[in-house]
Design a protein around this motif. Structure first.
Motif, PDB file in Angstrom:
ATOM      1  N   LEU B  41       0.853  -1.174   0.000  1.00  8.36           N
ATOM      2  CA  LEU B  41       0.000   0.000   0.000  1.00  8.36           C
ATOM      3  C   LEU B  41       0.889   1.223   0.000  1.00  8.36           C
ATOM      4  CD1 LEU B  41      -2.781  -0.024   2.699  1.00  8.36           C
ATOM      5  CD2 LEU B  41      -3.037  -0.055   0.243  1.00  8.36           C
ATOM      6  N   ALA B  44      -0.172   4.509   4.916  1.00 10.68           N
ATOM      7  CA  ALA B  44      -0.300   3.726   6.138  1.00 10.68           C
ATOM      8  C   ALA B  44      -1.765   3.387   6.366  1.00 10.68           C
ATOM      9  CB  ALA B  44       0.244   4.515   7.322  1.00 10.68           C
ATOM     10  N   TYR B  46      -4.200   2.189   9.251  1.00  7.69           N
ATOM     11  CA  TYR B  46      -4.199   2.019  10.696  1.00  7.69           C
ATOM     12  C   TYR B  46      -5.573   2.368  11.240  1.00  7.69           C
ATOM     13  CZ  TYR B  46      -3.978   7.107  10.898  1.00  7.69           C
ATOM     14  OH  TYR B  46      -4.266   8.438  10.742  1.00  7.69           O
ATOM     15  N   PRO B  56      -1.754  -0.925  13.591  1.00 12.76           N
ATOM     16  CA  PRO B  56      -1.854  -1.275  12.175  1.00 12.76           C
ATOM     17  C   PRO B  56      -3.063  -2.179  11.909  1.00 12.76           C
ATOM     18  CG  PRO B  56      -0.090  -2.525  13.222  1.00 12.76           C
ATOM     19  CD  PRO B  56      -0.604  -1.552  14.244  1.00 12.76           C
ATOM     20  N   VAL B  57      -3.751  -1.928  10.838  1.00  9.94           N
ATOM     21  CA  VAL B  57      -4.816  -2.826  10.380  1.00  9.94           C
ATOM     22  C   VAL B  57      -4.644  -2.974   8.868  1.00  9.94           C
ATOM     23  CG1 VAL B  57      -6.527  -2.284  12.161  1.00  9.94           C
ATOM     24  CG2 VAL B  57      -6.458  -0.947  10.077  1.00  9.94           C
ATOM     25  N   PRO B  58      -5.184  -4.028   8.286  1.00  7.00           N
ATOM     26  CA  PRO B  58      -5.074  -4.171   6.828  1.00  7.00           C
ATOM     27  C   PRO B  58      -5.834  -3.049   6.123  1.00  7.00           C
ATOM     28  CG  PRO B  58      -5.764  -6.222   7.863  1.00  7.00           C
ATOM     29  CD  PRO B  58      -5.859  -5.171   8.901  1.00  7.00           C
ATOM     30  N   ALA B  59      -5.538  -2.922   4.857  1.00  3.76           N
ATOM     31  CA  ALA B  59      -6.179  -1.864   4.078  1.00  3.76           C
ATOM     32  C   ALA B  59      -7.686  -2.063   4.049  1.00  3.76           C
ATOM     33  CB  ALA B  59      -5.625  -1.873   2.662  1.00  3.76           C
ATOM     34  N   ARG B 434      -8.708 -11.123   9.683  1.00  3.06           N
ATOM     35  CA  ARG B 434      -7.744 -10.295   8.962  1.00  3.06           C
ATOM     36  C   ARG B 434      -6.957  -9.392   9.887  1.00  3.06           C
ATOM     37  NH1 ARG B 434      -8.151 -10.042   3.543  1.00  3.06           N
ATOM     38  NH2 ARG B 434      -5.971  -9.544   3.778  1.00  3.06           N
ATOM     39  N   SER B 435      -7.513  -9.071  11.039  1.00  5.57           N
ATOM     40  CA  SER B 435      -6.759  -8.223  11.959  1.00  5.57           C
ATOM     41  C   SER B 435      -7.261  -8.361  13.381  1.00  5.57           C
ATOM     42  CB  SER B 435      -6.853  -6.754  11.547  1.00  5.57           C
ATOM     43  OG  SER B 435      -6.181  -5.977  12.514  1.00  5.57           O
ATOM     44  N   ASN B 437      -6.363  -6.460  15.574  1.00  2.79           N
ATOM     45  CA  ASN B 437      -6.289  -5.135  16.191  1.00  2.79           C
ATOM     46  C   ASN B 437      -7.589  -4.352  16.082  1.00  2.79           C
ATOM     47  OD1 ASN B 437      -3.602  -5.402  16.929  1.00  2.79           O
ATOM     48  ND2 ASN B 437      -2.880  -4.726  14.935  1.00  2.79           N
TER      49      ASN B 437
END
Lengths: 773, 723
Positions: B41, B44, B46, B56-59, B434-435, B437
């Protein structure tokens, strides 16, 4: 006896007197103090005696043998202007600079850019106050008739010296830069013997741009520029889009030892010191072959600074950095500083390889690059192998603050114990049937972000030595499993554990420790919740690795395939600090190029001792010394100025080095990522844990936020099943050509007449020709 | 030409090109090597955890395409000012620099170009006269297809037909309510159902201007109230005292100005403020009366330290540059059909996505030269589930499409906010897959598990998502079930424990050790002191009973109890994050307060004819801590067994212990000093004053020494750096 010695003795006598007068009841205390002092001195002496010191010799820079191709017909050199031109076999004329008339007619170029059109060198120098000025060879070194180039033609070699007048004309101070051109059948080697550069007392050379307009495309030509942005990107000549900005990045990324205030942008680093200029029928591949770690790549398009499309290398001769006072405060000030000493490489060298006809495309560039690497380092091409490994990156432990009896305590918690690692590997072996290459992280005592290890030992939380023995025993019963335990000898997180920050921390030219910070994704500001950490000075880092390797035989004996070395595949930094104490504390000043050499030494000795090496990142200097490179760039920074991302890195590395992708599980679209891996001949990698991902929440490993292996086992098995045959067919083969077709379809030609057509839109692929299954 | 060189130098030194040529080599564009994150990406990705820390998290959204006018065949945009997607999903771009409106269909194919807003007059050469749109920055497309265009430099809002014929011009509004010196600089406009024109004007702090079709100002809508902060209050206080001149010199506190607005299908107005001083409530949803009805968590429901859903929109972490706070600066807002809000931050080129409950769902975009980053973003719009951002400086239209992760979040939230927790669960699980967070997903799953009566699972997820209310409910149910099903066992275990304790105590009482302690000369048993304070403290004074050693032990015990309670109190009653506990600080507090009290009381008693020796005071003060120590430990135990609403019981316990301690202290001091009750209270008051004085002195000395320490520390650091 001098006064000073006498005074010293008096003081000593007084001290003795004082100690004698201590009452007898305090004798114990007195003795204790004396003992403690003695122990302190002894331990200091022992510390400095036992400190690991680097005693090896980094691998020499091998000479670059010529290539076989015959693509150049003739060359001419004008000793008055320094301009040269070569005529290719196909009749194309490539000039080092546009003609004076063409330059005059350039509607865009102004000032320095205009002068650089006609220059072979553009330099920057600094005065005593670190004020920086720019000079072009045309305007400064040539335009005065009293400064001849002194060109000497010797067969196919031309040597000349550029004299740049610095400061005011009356000062009559010069910087002399010798340049040597060697013309051959396939291109031009341009060498600047760095040890032949002469400066004056007043003004110091900072950097020099070499042949900024060689083979540049005019405002009407069709062509593309290849920039090594991440995996590679193409810029289209005369791109009509407004507001595009130049590409300019340091090779192997910016020096992390330099200070960074704020970091907001996210992008890819340059891993290969190369760029290419491609036009119809003729292409030029430029490789920085010596001093590449000190270079940066700049590419301009028509309209940015001039009406030409060009690209060039700039070599840094001196480091510059800034001292920031009152950072982020209202009275923040930055003071620029220029290193007192220049870098100590013998030469800067750029090789321009001219490619003709069918070779004048991306595939041709990559092939020439690969061939050059292969010849230079005498690398054997990979056997086209039937096996198609899957790479697993296992994170074994995490550090977290937990209440222990109410006290906040940093504890190491397991994410994957040795037994669980065996379970994961077993599950992947069973489900996918793939040969596995695994990297183990966080197995050393203290877990991740901990000590610089002195020797092989095992974190208790992940099973300790007993767990490792069981793991090794299990491993012995398995086949097709290569395990690489990872060690980080570059980042010093816990001062006093394996290193002393003050002594062995890397220092920049200002003498300050190169402290590393975590940066907030949101504001780009330094994240003060995480304590800054050190980079180890490169000389000590490799010495510490040497010390560690002393016990690494244990790993090899236990059936490990080798060692994974963190950090050194993706970054080089300079320690430019000079002090008389350096020899005592184990610091060896080294510029980035020397550091790259030290890293090569580290890789070579780790390979010797541990049997194999796996690194992450894959900067060009590691390629001849490793067995596996993981986490190679799978994308470019996607600058607006570039039109297309291309897998140039993969094309160069294909058939030469085993490469694995960045973790599939962090990709935006994992299924598409698998296709991309296949297309680029890159083996996919997963970054996994056994424990559930919520355990990494609120730790430094919180970027591993989806690594729970059960989440990925099925999709990995499904995809592997889909692509196994295709991977087996393309694995180990060189990529010869790559064509982008309409509708998100890419066609890749591999060596052996194999053609792969990947349809990203439909998510399918097709293999044709060769011995395709 | 040797002479040509010098002038060139001078030109070059000043020339901006100098920077462009080579300096750029040293300006890092990409991040230095660091984490091994898959950065495919260019910006960032997040989000924030409950404590307001970026994680941080995926897009959630990725760039689908970057549209250049020139490439698409209708000429490059020049300083485009605004973007509007109408009901038919046609995209209208106000290409201000070219004086035109470009209309595209949903696939970005050109529908038409409105070549200019024609006044109806003809120029000398016969061509129709058009309005100069330079600097125009607001475009609104009405249901009937007519345009409203804000031209700030000309202080006009234009109304025009779909083919560009000028219908009318709204100038600076007239009417009784127009404030003196109104500087009309319209930025954005929208038309209400009754034809009222809503205009956001730069430099107008009263709110959104409501203008009737006649051009009369009806009033201000959604007036920003002044946020009451301490600063505002002090300012108010000083203003009462100051003269007019002094008031002039003061920084004015004014309500904050709006920067953009959007109207949804129900007629609600969503508005963003550029910035607010306490960076709160930058996004508002205004009902017809102009009240903000965008939901946030009520402050009673927010545990200390929690930073999400409290009305702090945009980036929660901020930084400083040259001493100025760099914070989110919202410049545009758009709500889509499902009620998701997209607010555009001009500071860092980011889009923040919220739902109607102010949950922050995603953050994407950035500032820069890469795909998905911007140089000067001015407008955000939605097109189906895609998001469009217009960049004025680059002249680009960037199209973002949601990733599977982003789509899952959207769908999960849609179900979740309707209370369809079971339906949302699989979506939330996919989000967590996927995350780990994304904290909201834990709460979502927790609610689903609660609905399925999996209370243990629910508790775990609520704890991970830091939802105390949810945890509390699940815990209460869990406890109820446990008690109901396992009551005999629990009773038996408790009974056995009590019996064991009693037996042990009896054994101890009969033991030789106990006898030795009891007969130890001068010892003051704790129980005796706590239950018979008059007698006990009298014996402290008269018979020298009690030992300093034991007193110090008690102080230490309080410290230990405190640390235990900070670290080990049950989740529901623990508002302290483990990483913020500083053991040294806690010790300094406990020991310091004790010490200062003793010294201060001793000083006061010497002045007020108290008869207690310092030893007596030290003993009394320490023995008085007994109830507090016991209650701290008791509360710690109870915190694991009680639900939130039973917290009152713990408060009662602590309160009672505190009173008891106070009682012990007062009796003790009364006894050892031979004071009357009132005199004791007076001396206590004086003691507290003395403590304050001592603390003040301490702070003074501390700051002095600190400065000295910092000074020497700097010298040392400097030395160490240079060795």
């Amino acid at each position: 006896m001098t006064e000073r010695v006498r005074m010293g003795l008096t003081t000593f006598r007084n001290l003795r007197e004082f100690l004698r007068r201590l009452r007898p009841g305090r004798r114990m205390v007195r003795r204790g103090l004396l003992l403690a002092a003695g122990l302190l001195v002894l331990s200091l002496v022992a510390y400095f005696l036992l400190l690991p010191r680097f005693r090896g010799t980094p691998p020499a820079v091998p000479p670059s043998p010529g290539l076989q191709a015959k693509s150049l017909d003739s060359w001419t050199f004008d000793p008055d202007t320094g301009v040269f031109q070569v005529v290719t076999a196909g009749g194309t004329i490539l000039r080092s600079n546009p003609t004076v008339d063409e330059a005059e007619a350039d509607p865009t170029a102004k000032g320095i850019s205009r002068m650089s059109l006609l220059s072979q060198l553009v330099i920057r120098y600094a005065d005593a106050d670190a004020r920086i000025s720019t000079l072009t060879s045309y305007a400064s070194a040539l335009d005065r008739h009293d400064i001849p180039l002194g060109a000497v033609v010797d067969g196919n070699t031309v040597r000349c010296v550029y004299r740049f007048p610095t400061g005011k004309a009356a000062e009559n101070l010069f910087i002399r830069i010798p340049v040597e051109y060697t013309f051959s059948d396939w291109g031009v080697d341009v060498t600047i013997p760095a040890d032949g550069i002469e400066e004056n007392e007043e003004y110091k050379l900072i950097d020099l741009a070499v042949l900024p307009f060689f083979a540049a495309g005019t405002g009407t030509e069709a062509g593309t520029t290849l920039v090594p942005d991440g995996s590679g990107a193409l810029m289209q000549w005369n791109d009509p889009r407004p507001g595009l900005q130049e590409y300019s990045e340091p090779v192997y990324a910016r020096d992390p030892a330099l200070k960074t205030r704020v970091q907001l942008e996210v992008g890819q680093d340059i891993r290969l010191p190369a760029f290419g200029l491609m036009r119809q029928g003729t292409a030029v591949l430029a490789l920085a072959e010596e001093g590449e770690a000190l270079s940066s790549v700049t590419a301009w398009l028509n309209g940015m600074n001039t009406a030409y499309n060009n690209a060039f290398f700039t070599f840094r001769y001196r480091e510059i950095d800034t001292i920031t006072l009152n950072e982020l405060g209202w009275n923040e000030r930055s003071i620029p500083m220029v290193s007192a000493r220049p870098v100590s490489v013998p030469a800067f060298r750029v090789r321009y390889i001219v490619l003709e006809g069918d070779d004048a495309d991306l595939g041709g560039l990559a092939a020439a690059h690969r061939q050059n690497l292969q010849q230079r380092y005498d690398l054997a091409p990979l056997e086209p192998r039937g096996d198609t490994p899957l790479y697993l990156d296992l994170q074994m432990s995490v550090r977290r603050i937990r209440p222990v009896l109410g006290l906040p305590t940093t504890v190491v918690e397991p994410l994957t114990t040795f037994d669980q690692a065996a379970d994961i590997l077993d599950a992947f072996r069973t489900e996918t049937g793939a040969p596995l290459v695994a990297r183990l992280n966080g197995w050393l005592p203290g877990g991740p972000y901990a000590d610089i290890p002195r020797g092989v030992a095992f974190e208790r939380a992940v099973g300790g030595a007993a767990g490792f023995r069981r793991f090794s025993g299990w491993l012995a019963s398995q086949s097709d499993l290569a395990v690489y335990p990872a060690a980080d000898m570059v980042h010093g997180y816990q001062d006093g554990n394996g290193f002393v920050g003050m002594f062995q921390g890397n220092r920049d030219i200002t003498g300050a420790l190169s402290l590393q910070f975590d940066f907030l994704a949101s504001s780009g500001a330094k994240n003060y919740r995480i304590a800054p950490w050190h980079l180890l000075t490169p000389g000590f880092s490799v010495a510490a690795l040497d010390r560690f390797l002393g016990t690494a035989g244990r790993l090899a004996d236990a059936g490990m395939a080798g060692l994974a070395l963190d950090g050194i595949g993706s970054m080089v930094y300079a320690d430019t600090y000079h002090s008389f104490l350096n020899p005592l504390v184990g610091r060896i000043p080294s510029d980035r190029q020397q550091t790259a050499g030290l890293w090569q030494w580290a890789l070579a000795s780790a390979r010797d001792t541990a049997g194999g090496v796996l690194v992450e990142g894959g900067n060009a200097y590691v390629l001849p010394f490793v067995d596996h490179v993981v986490g190679i760039p799978m994308a470019s920074s996607r600058f607006l100025a570039s039109r297309e991302t291309v897998p140039y890195y993969q094309m160069v590395a294909s058939g030469l080095v085993r490469t694995a992708s960045t973790p599939v599980n962090f990709a935006v679209d994992p299924d598409r990522f698998w296709l991309q891996c296949l297309e680029t001949g890159t083996f996919p990698m997963y970054s996994l844990t056994y424990a559930e991902s919520s355990l990494v929440k609120a730790t430094r490993l919180n970027h591993l936020d989806n690594g729970e292996y059960t989440l990925w086992l099925d999709s990995a098995a499904r995809n592997y099943d889909l692509y196994r045959e295709a991977f087996a067919a393309v694995g180990g083969r060189a990529i010869l050509d790559r064509t982008v077709l309409p509708d998100d379809v890419v066609q890749v030609d591999f060596s052996g007449g194999l053609r792969l057509v990947v349809d990203y839109g439909a998510g399918t692929f097709r293999l044709e020709g060769g011995d395709a299954p | 030409m040797p002479t040509a060189v010098r002038p060139l130098h001078r030109i070059l030194r000043r020339s901006a090109c100098l920077g462009a040529v080579l300096l750029a080599c040293f300006v890092p564009v990409v991040a230095p090597a660091g984490t091994s994150l898959a950065a495919d990406l260019p910006f960032a990705s997040y989000n924030y955890d409950v404590w307001g820390r970026s994680v941080p998290v995926p897009a959630t959204y990725v760039v689908e395409q970057v549209l250049y006018g020139g490439e698409a065949g209708f000429g490059d945009f020049r300083a485009p000012g605004d973007l509007y997607v109408d009901g038919e999903e046609n995209i209208h771009v106000l290409d201000a620099g070219n004086g035109r409106i470009v209309v595209l269909d949903r696939n970005f194919r050109l529908l038409r170009i409105v070549g200019g807003i024609r006044t109806g007059e003809t120029l000398g050469d016969g061509s129709p006269e058009t309005v100069d749109l330079t600097g125009a920055g607001g475009l609104y497309v009405h249901e009937d297809g007519t345009y409203r265009i804000c031209v700030a430099p000309k202080a006009q809002v234009l109304a025009a037909t779909a083919d560009g014929t000028l219908l009318r011009t709204y100038g600076t509004p007239k009417g009784d309510v127009v404030p003196k010196g109104l500087n009309f600089k319209p930025l954005r406009a929208a038309v209400g159902r009754d034809g009222t024109l809503y205009v956001v004007s730069e430099g107008v702090f009263q709110g959104i201007l409501e203008i009737d079709p006649e051009g009369t100002l009806l009033g201000f809508y959604g007036s920003n109230r002044v946020d009451v902060t301490l600063q505002v209050l002090t300012e108010f206080f000083w203003k009462r005292l100051f003269s007019e001149e002094q008031k002039e010199g003061m920084l004015k506190i004014v309500p904050i100005e709006y920067s953009s607005l959007d109207m949804d299908a129900d007629g609600f107005v969503y508005a963003v403020t550029r910035e607010s001083r306490n960076s709160m409530n930058e996004i508002k949803k205004l009902d017809p009366k102009g009240n903000n009805i965008l939901r946030v968590r009520s402050s009673a429901d927010v545990p200390p330290g929690v930073m999400l859903n409290i009305g702090n929109y945009g980036d929660i972490e901020s930084t400083y540059d040259k001493g100025t706070k760099v914070d989110t600066r919202f410049i545009d807002i758009r709500t889509d059909r499902q009620g998701f809000l997209f607010a555009l931050d001009a500071q860092r080129g980011r889009v923040f996505q919220y739902d109607q409950e102010s949950n922050l769902l995603s953050i994407f975009g950035g500032v820069g030269q890469q795909e998905g980053t911007f140089r000067e973003p001015v407008a955000v719009e939605t097109l189906g589930d895609r998001v469009l951002v217009l960049d004025r400086a680059a002249g680009t239209l960037t199209v973002f499409a949601p990733t599977p992760f982003g789509t899952d979040i959207r769908n999960a939230i849609l179900h979740y906010n309707q209370g369809l927790y079971q339906e949302a669960e699989s979506l939330w699980r996919s989000v967590l897959g996927r995350s780990a967070n994304f904290d909201l997903a834990y709460v979502g799953i927790g609610k689903a598990l609660f609905g399925r009566q999996d209370y243990i699972g629910a508790m775990r997820h609520f704890q991970l998502g830091y939802d105390k209310r949810g945890y509390d409910e699940a815990f209460a149910e869990y406890r109820k079930d446990l008690l109901r099903s396992q009551f005999p066992w629990i009773a038996a275990i408790l009974g056995a424990a009590a019996l064991l304790a009693a037996l042990l105590a009896r054994a101890f009482r009969r033991s030789a050790l106990s006898a030795r302690i009891a007969t130890a000369p001068g010892r003051l048993p704790f129980r005796f002191a706590a239950f018979h304070p008059f007698k006990a403290f009298d014996e402290v004074r008269t018979e020298n009973r009690g030992r300093i050693r034991e007193a110090l032990l008690l102080v230490l015990a309080l410290f230990v109890a405190r640390i235990l309670s900070l670290g080990l109190t049950g989740f529901l009653f623990n508002d302290v994050r483990i990483e913020t506990i500083r053991v040294g600080r806690e010790f300094a507090i406990v020991a310091g307060v004790y010490l200062v009290f003793v010294v201060s009381n001793w000083a006061v008693s010497t002045l007020t004819e108290g008869e207690g020796r310092w030893r007596d005071i030290a003993l009394v003060a320490a023995y008085s801590l007994l109830p507090m120590i016991v209650s701290t430990l008791a509360v710690l135990l109870l915190s694991h067994g009680l639900a939130l609403r039973e917290g009152a019981f713990m408060a009662l316990l602590s309160g009672a212990a505190l009173w008891w301690s106070a009682f012990l202290l007062v009796t003790g001091l009364m006894t050892v000093h031979h004071y009357t009750f009132l005199k004791t209270l007076a001396s206590l008051g004086l003691t507290v004053a003395g403590m304050a004085f001592l603390l003040f002195l301490g702070a003074l000395v501390y700051s002095l020494f600190r400065q000295m320490a910092v000074f020497f520390g700097n010298i040392l650091t400097e030395l160490l750096y240079r060795i």
